[in-house]
Every structure is written in structure tokens, then in C-alpha cells.
Design an enzyme around this catalytic site. Sequence first.
Site, PDB file in Angstrom:
ATOM      1  N   PRO A  59       0.996  -1.183  -0.261  1.00 29.70           N
ATOM      2  CA  PRO A  59       0.088   0.170   0.038  1.00 29.70           C
ATOM      3  C   PRO A  59       0.652   1.343  -0.138  1.00 29.70           C
ATOM      4  CG  PRO A  59      -0.790  -1.647   1.447  1.00 29.70           C
ATOM      5  CD  PRO A  59       0.462  -2.264   1.120  1.00 29.70           C
ATOM      6  N   CYS A  60       0.198   2.182  -0.519  1.00 31.04           N
ATOM      7  CA  CYS A  60       1.368   3.223  -1.129  1.00 31.04           C
ATOM      8  C   CYS A  60       0.932   4.693  -0.406  1.00 31.04           C
ATOM      9  CB  CYS A  60       1.600   3.618  -2.518  1.00 31.04           C
ATOM     10  SG  CYS A  60      -0.231   4.022  -3.325  1.00 31.04           S
ATOM     11  N   PRO A  61      -0.223   4.759   0.304  1.00 32.89           N
ATOM     12  CA  PRO A  61      -0.543   6.220   0.798  1.00 32.89           C
ATOM     13  C   PRO A  61       0.427   7.069   1.486  1.00 32.89           C
ATOM     14  CG  PRO A  61      -2.372   4.597   1.254  1.00 32.89           C
ATOM     15  CD  PRO A  61      -1.219   3.878   0.870  1.00 32.89           C
ATOM     16  N   PHE A  96       3.476   6.877   0.950  1.00 29.14           N
ATOM     17  CA  PHE A  96       4.673   7.130   0.038  1.00 29.14           C
ATOM     18  C   PHE A  96       4.174   8.236  -0.766  1.00 29.14           C
ATOM     19  CE2 PHE A  96       5.387   2.527   0.212  1.00 29.14           C
ATOM     20  CZ  PHE A  96       6.459   2.504   1.549  1.00 29.14           C
TER      21      PHE A  96
END
Length: 478
Positions: free
Chosen positions: A109-111, A113
Site C-alpha cells: 500500500p502506497c498512501p 509514500f
Amino acid sequence: MDLLAQPAADTVHDKIKRLLCGGTPRMLDLFSGCGGLTTGFTRAGFTSVGGVEFDAHAAASYARNFHSGDKESHYGQARDIRELDLEELLGTPKSRIGTAVDVVIGGPPCPSFTRVGRAKLREVMDHPEAFKLDARTTLFLDAMRVIEQTKPIAVMLENVPDVLNQGGRSVGDEMAEYLSGIGYQVSYTLLNAANYGVPQTRDRFFLMAFAAELGARPVFPEPTHWLEIPKGYKSSRDVALRLLGDLSSHPFYRPPSEATPDLTPAVTAQQALGDLPRLVERLSRGARRFDTPLPTPAPKQMGAFASTVRTWSGFENTGSVSDHVTRTLSERDLRLFAAMKPGDQYPEAHALATSFWEKAGGDPARLREFVPPYDPSKFPNKWRKMEPDAPARTLMAHLGKDTYSHIHYDSSQARTITVREAARLQSFPDGFQFCGTMNPAFRQIGNAVPPLLAYQLGKAMRSGIASAMSLDVEATAS
């Protein structure tokens, strides 16, 4: 977890031997979402042995599309990678886990980043560096643990470009260093989906790793389509790469091959959506149902992209789609969508709305009947009308709450995109099924890796493995 432990040579050699004997690469998809990566990799000749996904709707979609049948409920369970029981998922004794998986793919999951994600976290957690405290930032360590347990011969990880510059920290390099430390040859790059036949400008980080026993360094696919990438994407890429220093001597970064004007032009929004039924009927408020088929007869002339998503093996369009539905819109927004020009964003929409209000008499009591309440100086990208002759801009996960970032280019339809149109812009085949209601479906699509790009990456990985083993796999990749 001992990050310096090497992959067990016998296990890796056994997997290579199985593939040399004609076996199909078995892949495990971590943070699978609904299965964008898996959709492309299965087309490239890989076989899914399962996905690990925390979101219940996305996990159900993954199972529906890749494990339908008696075990769909098993593979469709939402699973937290931090508490993952590989024996239970794979149905394999602990002593055999290392032999059950040949390839691991996935996108943590990238939130935390992304710059948007960091701002949201600071707002929620009231801490100037809250993104560093978000547990999702360290989920890639759990992916490393699974890789150590399964000992794959190849790995593919995806993320946003900002994974290379997360507040002065390169998580991309940390992942590469970890994998290098446990016996893998590692390369990563940044690729834009529009250069690979996807009707969307979408920049993403991709890391590919091969077990050292293969004796090969990963190579990324060559572009297939040409597009002059918009300036905003170039500047974001520059910010992401700023920490890496001299790119020519970086141990892991590989610059992508440049797309050139002699390639096929990038797929446009109209080429992606033009063969789908027009929607002009204004539906009443309420939930949208996905189980009502809408006929999609094939046009007399059909472009290459539409043909691909209609005839994708295992996901064919059988004459209809049941998720070509969109949101209820107010008369205010219908009026604006019809009047906006392709490429117009929220400031232009706000100016149009103000002019309509003034022409109607400028009564302050009626202002909200005409003018949206958002400050155009603070929300310039909140709305955008797609251009028919260009790829769409990046689809985000918040499509689940706001599709105004992708207003249909056809003024006579005056609406936002449907679930199926979002799937088309992400290059999902027409036969792919999304579980849940409209919001979860939009979120699954926005979070996914475009299957056409995944297909090119899967072909590149299989080619690299085959070259290292002197095994020709071209005949098995459709």
C-alpha cells in the site's frame, strides 16, 4: 527475520528444474487488490496460487476472477499480511512452502509514500512527520518475510514513484538492498503506462529481482506506444529521483527505454471508451446494481485496444457488461459538464458556473444551484473533463468517492465515467468482474496495476527467466 540469509540453493534449483521440464511458473500476489498484476501475468503464462489482500471486496474480486469454483470462498478471504499463515493459504505443509511458489509479485500500500497521502496523514494524526509513523510504510518488510519463506526465483514489486523519496528516505532502495542481501539480482525503474498501450498517463515504480542462481539481471520491457508525457509527470519523476544521486552509477536504478515518435501513438480515451454504449438517461438516486447486463455489440470498425479488452483470453466480452453504471448527478453539474471543454478543470468549471448564475439573475439565495462550493484556487484538479484524443490522466483510489476527476469527453452524455469505463482506462478486460458496490469497485480499479502493463512486465520476466535457463517460452505466452 534474518535478512542476510541466502535463498536455499536446492529449493531454487528444484524450481528451475521444474520449469525446464515445462512447468508453468506459479505466482503469489501480495497486496493483490482485485488482481491487476495477476491479470497481466496470467496472460503472460503464469499461474496464480493465491493472493493476499486485506480489503474484503478486493479479495473477493481476486478469488472470483482467478479461483472461481469450490475454493473461491477460501481464496476470497481477506488476509492481513502481518498475520499471514502461508500453510493455510497455500494448503501446503510448512516444510513444503519453499517449493510451492516460483514467483512473488505485489504492490505494498502506497498512501504514506505519496505527497497527497502524507498531507492526509498529518491532518489525521496531527504530527508533522506522521507519514513516518504510518504502519503501512513498513508493510514491505512483511513482503520480504514472505519472500524469504517462499524462496521464489523471481520477484516483481510495484509502487508510486515517491517510494524513492519518502521524506528523504528511499524505501525503494531499502527493498532493493534487502533483496540483494538475501541473494537476488535486483533492478528497478519508473514506467509510464501510456507507453505500454494503456489509455492512461500513470507513472509507477517497478522492481524486478531474479535469484542469483539464474545468473541474470532483470530487464524491463521496451515501450510499445509513443506519448509526449505531460510536464507535471516529468517534474514529479524528477522529485522522486532526486535522492538517488548519480543515476548512471546507481546500483539498482535502470532508466527506462525512451519511447520514440515512430512507435504506435498512445491509446486515447475515445479509442478506449468509444465502443461502449452511450449513457444519457438520468437515473434516480440510490444504489447502482452491477447485475443488469447492458448489450455491447461490437462495432463494424474496432481499434486494437477495444479488440484486446473484448477478446482477452479467459475474460472475453460475451455481448454485454453489467457494470456500465455511474453516479447520480445534480442539474448544476449536468449543466457544467455539458458546457466544459475537453481539458477544462475546476477553475474553468467554476467560472462557467458563475456566468450561468449571473445570467440567471445573480440571486445570492440561488448561488448553490449554479456554483459548486469549492475554492478554485485550492482545488484546481478536483474536476477535469477528459480529452477524446489523449490518454486519461491517472486514475486514483479515491475514484471510490469522487469521479469528477474523470468527466466524460462527450458533452452530450454530460456525466462522469462509469465503473466499466474506469476499468477500460485501467486496461481491465471486459469479462473481469468486480465484487461489491460502485464505490468499492472504483477503489479497486484505481488501486490496481494496469493489466496491459502487467502483461508486458510478465512477458519480460518470463523472457529473462527463459533466457537464463535457455528455455523458449514464447509459445506459451498468448
